[in-house]
Design a protein around this motif. Sequence first.
Motif, PDB file in Angstrom:
ATOM      1  N   ASP A 130       1.046   3.957  -2.938  1.00 33.81           N
ATOM      2  CA  ASP A 130       0.813   5.382  -2.700  1.00 33.81           C
ATOM      3  C   ASP A 130       1.947   6.223  -3.284  1.00 33.81           C
ATOM      4  N   GLU A 175       7.636  11.499  -2.487  1.00 35.98           N
ATOM      5  CA  GLU A 175       7.148  10.190  -2.036  1.00 35.98           C
ATOM      6  C   GLU A 175       7.927   9.022  -2.645  1.00 35.98           C
ATOM      7  N   ASN A 181       0.824  -1.204   0.000  1.00 38.03           N
ATOM      8  CA  ASN A 181       0.000   0.000   0.000  1.00 38.03           C
ATOM      9  C   ASN A 181       0.861   1.259   0.000  1.00 38.03           C
ATOM     10  N   ASP A 182       1.920   1.258   0.828  1.00 35.70           N
ATOM     11  CA  ASP A 182       2.817   2.416   0.881  1.00 35.70           C
ATOM     12  C   ASP A 182       3.491   2.639  -0.464  1.00 35.70           C
ATOM     13  N   PRO A 215      -5.150   2.624  -8.216  1.00 37.69           N
ATOM     14  CA  PRO A 215      -5.064   2.593  -6.749  1.00 37.69           C
ATOM     15  C   PRO A 215      -5.979   1.559  -6.116  1.00 37.69           C
TER      16      PRO A 215
END
Length: 220
Positions: free
Chosen positions: A39, A96, A35-36, A60
């Motif tokens: 993202d 990110e 998930n990270d 997503p």
Amino acid sequence: MAAPIATRTLSLAVCAAILMAVVAIVFMAPMAAANDEGDALMALRHSVEDPDGVLSSWDPNLVNPCTWFHVGCNDDNRVDRIELANTRLSGPLPAELGKLEQLQYMEMGDNNLQGPIPPELGNLTNLISMDLFNNDISGHLPRTLGNLKNLRILRIDHNRLTGPIPRELSGLPNLETVDFSSNDLCGTIPTSGPFENFPLSSFSNNPRLKQGPGAHDAHC
């Protein structure tokens, strides 16, 4: 006899609860990592213009980004490769991307990426190759790139980078290939560590970048 039976039943219940907790941790940890990483990649998708839709498979709603095109993963389903060279992407690199802890290959040359190289990319301590050549990247090279002890290839030529070459890069033990050419770097070329072996052509077309000792970045 009732008391021992009750105690034994309680013990079994406690063991079962512990086992379930361990199983949950084992299964949830990779999902959380996925998930990270998803993202982080979605931050890239939202940050850039993608005229040819090469990122259209980046959904997503799919938990595992290993199913996305132009993304490679290792045996643990962790993202270890971004293959987006020559895909006409434009726009800035998001901070990110520094969350892709297992990333080894960042192949993003021959695009129109703009803005600075985020200092957070210094968190990519497993990175082997960073290819950002032939873009429109500007600003200073972050000193945090000196954290990339596994880095072997650094190609950032044909951009608009300014400022000095960080001396922290001299401490990268595995650096084998670099290309800083065709930027607007200034100061002096490092001469220690792996920089002892790089040809001068790796630094060409930087009019303000000089050879020899000196206050390499005092007023650069």
